[in-house]
Design a protein around this motif. Structure first.
Motif, PDB file in Angstrom:
ATOM      1  N   ASP A 100       1.029  -1.367   0.066  1.00 60.87           N
ATOM      2  CA  ASP A 100      -0.060   0.042   0.146  1.00 60.87           C
ATOM      3  C   ASP A 100       0.887   1.326  -0.059  1.00 60.87           C
ATOM      4  O   ASP A 100       2.215   1.285  -0.195  1.00 60.87           O
ATOM      5  CB  ASP A 100      -1.006  -0.174   1.264  1.00 60.87           C
ATOM      6  CG  ASP A 100      -0.253   0.509   2.536  1.00 60.87           C
ATOM      7  OD1 ASP A 100       1.069  -0.505   2.823  1.00 60.87           O
ATOM      8  OD2 ASP A 100      -0.685   1.217   3.092  1.00 60.87           O
ATOM      9  N   ALA A 129      -8.402   5.281   4.280  1.00 59.54           N
ATOM     10  CA  ALA A 129      -7.232   5.357   3.894  1.00 59.54           C
ATOM     11  C   ALA A 129      -6.210   6.076   4.802  1.00 59.54           C
ATOM     12  O   ALA A 129      -6.755   7.153   5.697  1.00 59.54           O
ATOM     13  CB  ALA A 129      -6.982   5.763   2.626  1.00 59.54           C
ATOM     14  N   SER A 161      -6.280   4.681  -1.961  1.00 59.57           N
ATOM     15  CA  SER A 161      -7.594   5.038  -1.644  1.00 59.57           C
ATOM     16  C   SER A 161      -8.587   3.865  -2.146  1.00 59.57           C
ATOM     17  O   SER A 161      -9.843   4.339  -2.259  1.00 59.57           O
ATOM     18  CB  SER A 161      -7.783   6.451  -2.213  1.00 59.57           C
ATOM     19  OG  SER A 161      -7.423   6.921  -3.366  1.00 59.57           O
ATOM     20  N   GLN A 168      -1.650   7.203  -0.287  1.00 60.07           N
ATOM     21  CA  GLN A 168      -3.127   7.233   0.107  1.00 60.07           C
ATOM     22  C   GLN A 168      -3.708   5.736  -0.089  1.00 60.07           C
ATOM     23  O   GLN A 168      -4.258   5.279   0.676  1.00 60.07           O
ATOM     24  CB  GLN A 168      -4.079   7.973  -0.723  1.00 60.07           C
ATOM     25  CG  GLN A 168      -3.769   8.094  -2.183  1.00 60.07           C
ATOM     26  CD  GLN A 168      -4.700   9.330  -2.764  1.00 60.07           C
ATOM     27  OE1 GLN A 168      -5.932   8.881  -2.850  1.00 60.07           O
ATOM     28  NE2 GLN A 168      -4.019  10.300  -3.143  1.00 60.07           N
TER      29      GLN A 168
END
Length: 362
Positions: A131, A143, A138, A136
């Motif tokens: 990630d 997030a 998202s 982010q």
């Protein structure tokens, strides 16, 4: 925090909807409850190039509401409505010079940047998820972000409309308003009428007296471009575009933007320029464009690269959102909303030209 996410486990397979755990915010981190996230070409390119042996969490056009903040956060508070954008360090020479898109730490911060604290930000059944994409990732119900890529916006804004401002709309509009800066009487040629190209068209139309011609293969997008104010929309399949552009504009366009990343298209954009004109390249591609160096030199033409619209998001995004609120940047026509569980349908509609900018909602 347990939530659902759109994960990529294999670049060759479909996205999967899975439950993940998002850690609490630590240090300078901000936990955002995601309301919407635009799907950008960069997500899809990165997914194809990503690792196949672990889940990858993409998404870099997020918007939502701040749920909690770490103890070092000062400018953002729980309850704030925010748009998420790219990260930058704020300390290197280019950041200090007001060009954060070219931050010298950009790769480390935006390409699945590491966390400053121990423990995974996102995990799935105890296994860390890759990630931190654009600070982010998202494509999830929550997030973790930071202050440098979290822009507080008017709570009255529709977050599904606001989300793509974090990258795609910012890129196209910024290339026009921050770099090319056309004035009354100018002719802008937009090569490629996806989300970035359409944002460039709308940004140019926000300047009185600027005329726009679009070069696009999709009939549906050419029609939409005309509805949004383009003077003309050319189909490259109908013949060479350069002579048609020169005839239409009386000798050549004064400004151009290439969103395709295709070398031959950039070559056409350069050839279509009038004396002293500039083309901005925003599409990430590979290869060498076929350009006539003599033509560039003798006619004083410029080829200019541009990332994220050369913008300072903390000031440019509120400016663009202000234009939208005034009805001068009507991006609503570009957006299609999809529950995040329907990501496959969103991608299919985008490929078929039924929607310009698909936005996933939670």
């Amino acid at each position: 925090m347990r939530t659902t996410a759109v994960l990529s486990r294999d670049p060759a397979a479909a996205f999967s909807i899975e439950d993940v755990e998002i850690d609490e915010p630590r240090g300078g981190e901000i936990l955002v409850r995601i309301a919407a996230a635009g799907i950008c070409h960069t997500d899809l390119v990165t997914r194809r190039a990503g690792a196949a042996d672990r889940p990858i969490l993409l998404g870099h056009e997020g918007a939502g509401v701040v749920a909690a903040v770490g103890p070092e956060v000062r400018a953002v508070r729980p309850g704030d409505h925010v748009v998420l954008t790219f990260r930058h360090c704020g300390e290197c020479a280019t950041c200090v010079d007001g060009r954060p898109a070219y931050c010298q730490r950009s790769v480390a911060l935006n390409q699945f940047g590491r966390r400053a604290h121990e423990g995974a930000r996102v995990s799935r059944e105890g296994v860390p998820v890759l990630d931190g994409f654009f600070g982010q990732s998202s494509f999830a119900g929550y997030a973790l972000t930071t202050e440098d890529n979290t822009i507080v916006v008017d709570p009255a804004l529709d977050l599904a409309v606001a989300a793509p401002f974090g990258c795609g709309f910012q890129t196209g509009a910024g290339a026009v308003l921050n770099v090319l800066r056309p004035t009354a009487g100018a002719w802008l040629a937009v090569f490629g009428a996806g989300a970035v190209g359409m944002a460039a068209l709308l940004a140019a139309r926000s300047v009185e007296g600027v005329r726009v011609v679009v070069v696009e293969t999709s009939a549906a997008r050419r029609e939409l471009a005309l509805e949004l104010g383009a003077e003309a929309a050319l189909d490259p399949a109908e013949g060479p575009t350069v002579p048609r552009l020169r005839a239409l504009t009386g000798g050549g366009v004064t400004h151009a933007i290439d969103t395709t990343g295709v070398p031959a298209v950039l070559g056409d954009a350069v050839a279509a320029l009038a004396t002293g004109a500039t083309v901005v390249a925003v599409g990430l591609g590979a290869g060498t464009p076929p350009v006539d160096v003599g033509d560039i030199v003798l006619r004083g033409k410029t080829i200019r690269g541009c990332l994220e619209g050369d913008s300072v998001p903390s000031t440019f995004l509120p400016h663009l959102l202000g234009l939208y609120a005034e009805g001068r940047f009507p991006v609503d026509r570009l957006i299609g909303r999809y529950p995040h569980t329907e990501v496959d349908a969103a991608l299919a509609d985008q490929r078929a030209g039924r929607v310009v900018k698909p936005v996933l909602t939670w």
